[in-house]
Motif scaffolding. Sequence first.
Motif, PDB file in Angstrom:
ATOM      1  N   HIS A  77      21.325   7.006  16.203  1.00 41.30           N
ATOM      2  CA  HIS A  77      20.673   6.285  15.097  1.00 41.30           C
ATOM      3  C   HIS A  77      21.520   5.115  14.628  1.00 41.30           C
ATOM      4  CE1 HIS A  77      17.740   9.514  13.395  1.00 41.30           C
ATOM      5  NE2 HIS A  77      17.480   9.196  14.644  1.00 41.30           N
ATOM      6  N   MET A  78      20.836   4.031  14.285  1.00 39.35           N
ATOM      7  CA  MET A  78      21.500   2.906  13.649  1.00 39.35           C
ATOM      8  C   MET A  78      21.751   3.300  12.188  1.00 39.35           C
ATOM      9  SD  MET A  78      19.040  -0.059  15.172  1.00 39.35           S
ATOM     10  CE  MET A  78      17.549   0.854  14.834  1.00 39.35           C
ATOM     11  N   THR A  79      22.486   2.470  11.468  1.00 42.06           N
ATOM     12  CA  THR A  79      22.747   2.790  10.062  1.00 42.06           C
ATOM     13  C   THR A  79      21.480   2.704   9.230  1.00 42.06           C
ATOM     14  OG1 THR A  79      23.402   0.496   9.695  1.00 42.06           O
ATOM     15  CG2 THR A  79      25.164   2.105  10.135  1.00 42.06           C
ATOM     16  N   ALA A  80      20.553   1.868   9.639  1.00 43.09           N
ATOM     17  CA  ALA A  80      19.271   1.758   8.931  1.00 43.09           C
ATOM     18  C   ALA A  80      18.135   1.830   9.949  1.00 43.09           C
ATOM     19  CB  ALA A  80      19.190   0.438   8.167  1.00 43.09           C
ATOM     20  N   SER A  81      17.007   2.343   9.506  1.00 37.61           N
ATOM     21  CA  SER A  81      15.862   2.444  10.401  1.00 37.61           C
ATOM     22  C   SER A  81      15.115   1.112  10.453  1.00 37.61           C
ATOM     23  CB  SER A  81      14.927   3.548   9.918  1.00 37.61           C
ATOM     24  OG  SER A  81      14.452   3.243   8.625  1.00 37.61           O
ATOM     25  N   ASN A  82      14.256   0.969  11.460  1.00 35.45           N
ATOM     26  CA  ASN A  82      13.389  -0.206  11.575  1.00 35.45           C
ATOM     27  C   ASN A  82      12.140   0.031  10.747  1.00 35.45           C
ATOM     28  OD1 ASN A  82      15.051  -1.432  13.508  1.00 35.45           O
ATOM     29  ND2 ASN A  82      14.048  -0.334  15.166  1.00 35.45           N
ATOM     30  N   HIS A  83      11.896  -0.817   9.776  1.00 38.60           N
ATOM     31  CA  HIS A  83      10.665  -0.731   8.995  1.00 38.60           C
ATOM     32  C   HIS A  83       9.533  -1.308   9.834  1.00 38.60           C
ATOM     33  CE1 HIS A  83       7.992  -0.875   5.509  1.00 38.60           C
ATOM     34  NE2 HIS A  83       7.652  -2.078   5.928  1.00 38.60           N
ATOM     35  N   ILE A  84       8.453  -0.541  10.009  1.00 43.79           N
ATOM     36  CA  ILE A  84       7.323  -1.002  10.810  1.00 43.79           C
ATOM     37  C   ILE A  84       6.176  -1.461   9.918  1.00 43.79           C
ATOM     38  CG2 ILE A  84       5.574  -0.296  12.498  1.00 43.79           C
ATOM     39  CD1 ILE A  84       7.728   1.634  13.634  1.00 43.79           C
ATOM     40  N   ALA A  85       5.804  -0.640   8.945  1.00 39.22           N
ATOM     41  CA  ALA A  85       4.683  -0.986   8.059  1.00 39.22           C
ATOM     42  C   ALA A  85       4.693  -0.071   6.850  1.00 39.22           C
ATOM     43  CB  ALA A  85       3.358  -0.840   8.799  1.00 39.22           C
ATOM     44  N   GLN A  86       4.036  -0.517   5.806  1.00 40.99           N
ATOM     45  CA  GLN A  86       3.770   0.333   4.644  1.00 40.99           C
ATOM     46  C   GLN A  86       2.308   0.154   4.278  1.00 40.99           C
ATOM     47  OE1 GLN A  86       6.601   0.464   1.506  1.00 40.99           O
ATOM     48  NE2 GLN A  86       5.130   1.220   0.020  1.00 40.99           N
ATOM     49  N   ILE A  87       1.605   1.267   4.136  1.00 40.01           N
ATOM     50  CA  ILE A  87       0.186   1.246   3.799  1.00 40.01           C
ATOM     51  C   ILE A  87       0.002   2.066   2.524  1.00 40.01           C
ATOM     52  CG2 ILE A  87      -2.159   1.717   4.590  1.00 40.01           C
ATOM     53  CD1 ILE A  87      -1.003   1.685   7.481  1.00 40.01           C
ATOM     54  N   SER A  88      -0.663   1.475   1.538  1.00 43.27           N
ATOM     55  CA  SER A  88      -0.856   2.145   0.247  1.00 43.27           C
ATOM     56  C   SER A  88      -2.334   2.386  -0.009  1.00 43.27           C
ATOM     57  CB  SER A  88      -0.275   1.288  -0.875  1.00 43.27           C
ATOM     58  OG  SER A  88       1.106   1.104  -0.677  1.00 43.27           O
ATOM     59  N   PHE A  89      -2.620   3.451  -0.739  1.00 48.28           N
ATOM     60  CA  PHE A  89      -3.992   3.856  -1.040  1.00 48.28           C
ATOM     61  C   PHE A  89      -4.117   4.167  -2.525  1.00 48.28           C
ATOM     62  CE2 PHE A  89      -2.717   5.181   3.160  1.00 48.28           C
ATOM     63  CZ  PHE A  89      -3.682   4.581   3.957  1.00 48.28           C
ATOM     64  N   ILE A  90      -5.312   3.916  -3.051  1.00 46.76           N
ATOM     65  CA  ILE A  90      -5.585   4.189  -4.457  1.00 46.76           C
ATOM     66  C   ILE A  90      -6.967   4.828  -4.579  1.00 46.76           C
ATOM     67  CG2 ILE A  90      -6.529   1.879  -4.922  1.00 46.76           C
ATOM     68  CD1 ILE A  90      -5.012   2.101  -7.669  1.00 46.76           C
ATOM     69  N   PHE A  91      -7.079   5.760  -5.502  1.00 51.56           N
ATOM     70  CA  PHE A  91      -8.358   6.429  -5.731  1.00 51.56           C
ATOM     71  C   PHE A  91      -9.239   5.535  -6.597  1.00 51.56           C
ATOM     72  CE2 PHE A  91     -11.172   9.331  -8.064  1.00 51.56           C
ATOM     73  CZ  PHE A  91     -11.727  10.035  -7.008  1.00 51.56           C
ATOM     74  N   ASP A  92     -10.472   5.297  -6.165  1.00 49.75           N
ATOM     75  CA  ASP A  92     -11.447   4.490  -6.905  1.00 49.75           C
ATOM     76  C   ASP A  92     -12.401   5.442  -7.619  1.00 49.75           C
ATOM     77  OD1 ASP A  92     -13.570   2.914  -7.789  1.00 49.75           O
ATOM     78  OD2 ASP A  92     -13.634   1.713  -5.961  1.00 49.75           O
ATOM     79  N   GLN A  93     -12.318   5.469  -8.945  1.00 53.22           N
ATOM     80  CA  GLN A  93     -13.161   6.385  -9.716  1.00 53.22           C
ATOM     81  C   GLN A  93     -14.641   6.051  -9.598  1.00 53.22           C
ATOM     82  OE1 GLN A  93     -11.704   6.781 -13.717  1.00 53.22           O
ATOM     83  NE2 GLN A  93     -10.036   8.099 -13.053  1.00 53.22           N
ATOM     84  N   THR A  94     -14.973   4.796  -9.332  1.00 57.01           N
ATOM     85  CA  THR A  94     -16.376   4.391  -9.193  1.00 57.01           C
ATOM     86  C   THR A  94     -17.019   5.016  -7.963  1.00 57.01           C
ATOM     87  OG1 THR A  94     -15.802   2.277 -10.209  1.00 57.01           O
ATOM     88  CG2 THR A  94     -17.936   2.410  -9.114  1.00 57.01           C
ATOM     89  N   THR A  95     -16.309   4.960  -6.832  1.00 58.69           N
ATOM     90  CA  THR A  95     -16.854   5.483  -5.585  1.00 58.69           C
ATOM     91  C   THR A  95     -16.477   6.955  -5.336  1.00 58.69           C
ATOM     92  OG1 THR A  95     -14.929   4.798  -4.278  1.00 58.69           O
ATOM     93  CG2 THR A  95     -16.751   3.201  -4.503  1.00 58.69           C
ATOM     94  N   GLY A  96     -15.417   7.422  -6.009  1.00 58.54           N
ATOM     95  CA  GLY A  96     -14.937   8.773  -5.773  1.00 58.54           C
ATOM     96  C   GLY A  96     -14.204   8.900  -4.458  1.00 58.54           C
ATOM     97  N   LYS A  97     -13.734   7.778  -3.898  1.00 61.06           N
ATOM     98  CA  LYS A  97     -13.044   7.750  -2.612  1.00 61.06           C
ATOM     99  C   LYS A  97     -11.715   7.031  -2.777  1.00 61.06           C
ATOM    100  CE  LYS A  97     -16.757   8.936   0.007  1.00 61.06           C
ATOM    101  NZ  LYS A  97     -16.833  10.043   0.896  1.00 61.06           N
ATOM    102  N   PHE A  98     -10.828   7.220  -1.775  1.00 58.60           N
ATOM    103  CA  PHE A  98      -9.611   6.446  -1.696  1.00 58.60           C
ATOM    104  C   PHE A  98      -9.876   5.201  -0.874  1.00 58.60           C
ATOM    105  CE2 PHE A  98      -7.633  10.343  -3.019  1.00 58.60           C
ATOM    106  CZ  PHE A  98      -6.472   9.963  -3.647  1.00 58.60           C
ATOM    107  N   SER A  99      -9.184   4.113  -1.188  1.00 59.61           N
ATOM    108  CA  SER A  99      -9.288   2.890  -0.383  1.00 59.61           C
ATOM    109  C   SER A  99      -7.890   2.323  -0.178  1.00 59.61           C
ATOM    110  CB  SER A  99     -10.201   1.860  -1.052  1.00 59.61           C
ATOM    111  OG  SER A  99      -9.680   1.500  -2.315  1.00 59.61           O
ATOM    112  N   GLU A 100      -7.766   1.525   0.870  1.00 61.69           N
ATOM    113  CA  GLU A 100      -6.479   0.893   1.151  1.00 61.69           C
ATOM    114  C   GLU A 100      -6.232  -0.168   0.103  1.00 61.69           C
ATOM    115  OE1 GLU A 100      -4.226  -1.523   4.712  1.00 61.69           O
ATOM    116  OE2 GLU A 100      -6.029  -0.376   5.194  1.00 61.69           O
ATOM    117  N   GLN A 101      -5.029  -0.164  -0.433  1.00 62.25           N
ATOM    118  CA  GLN A 101      -4.641  -1.138  -1.444  1.00 62.25           C
ATOM    119  C   GLN A 101      -3.931  -2.272  -0.746  1.00 62.25           C
ATOM    120  OE1 GLN A 101      -2.059   0.508  -4.405  1.00 62.25           O
ATOM    121  NE2 GLN A 101      -2.560  -1.043  -5.897  1.00 62.25           N
TER     122      GLN A 101
END
Length: 138
Positions: free
Chosen positions: A113-137
């Motif tokens: 292992h290197m001292t730090a990892s390679n960051h590839i991506a970050q994906i965030s999600f939030i709950f939408d009370q209107t639809t009752g579903k999660f969506s990608e933020q």
Amino acid sequence: MKKHLASIGFMAIALCGCMHTVEGGSDSPAKHYSLWLNSHGASGKAYVDKTKKKIWISIGKRGSTDSEVLFQQRYILTGSDIEWKISWDSDRTVSVEFYDWGDGVSNYDNMKHMTASNHIAQISFIFDQTTGKFSEQK
């Protein structure tokens, strides 16, 4: 003839290679929701090779007898032995950070292992009370 066909079939399966699958998940703090991931490596390649990986992310309601899916999406990420960290900020917001340790390096090989990892991506999600579903933020 049957032996010949059997050998051809076995060789075809062997030449196709295998597709490495990694799974994981995490529950929200109040245990209302679960986020699950499946990662599939490139066919015929080692999972530690730097290749395109298919990542399926699903978020569902916990305790539901119908296993209600509130979000599901496939992503294509390029990396070697892709790992992730799931972080629930609250019961309604969650993010997934994807990383690896470099081409050909396994997450289980601490000596390389290197001292730090390679960051590839970050994906965030939030709950939408209107639809009752999660969506990608975005």
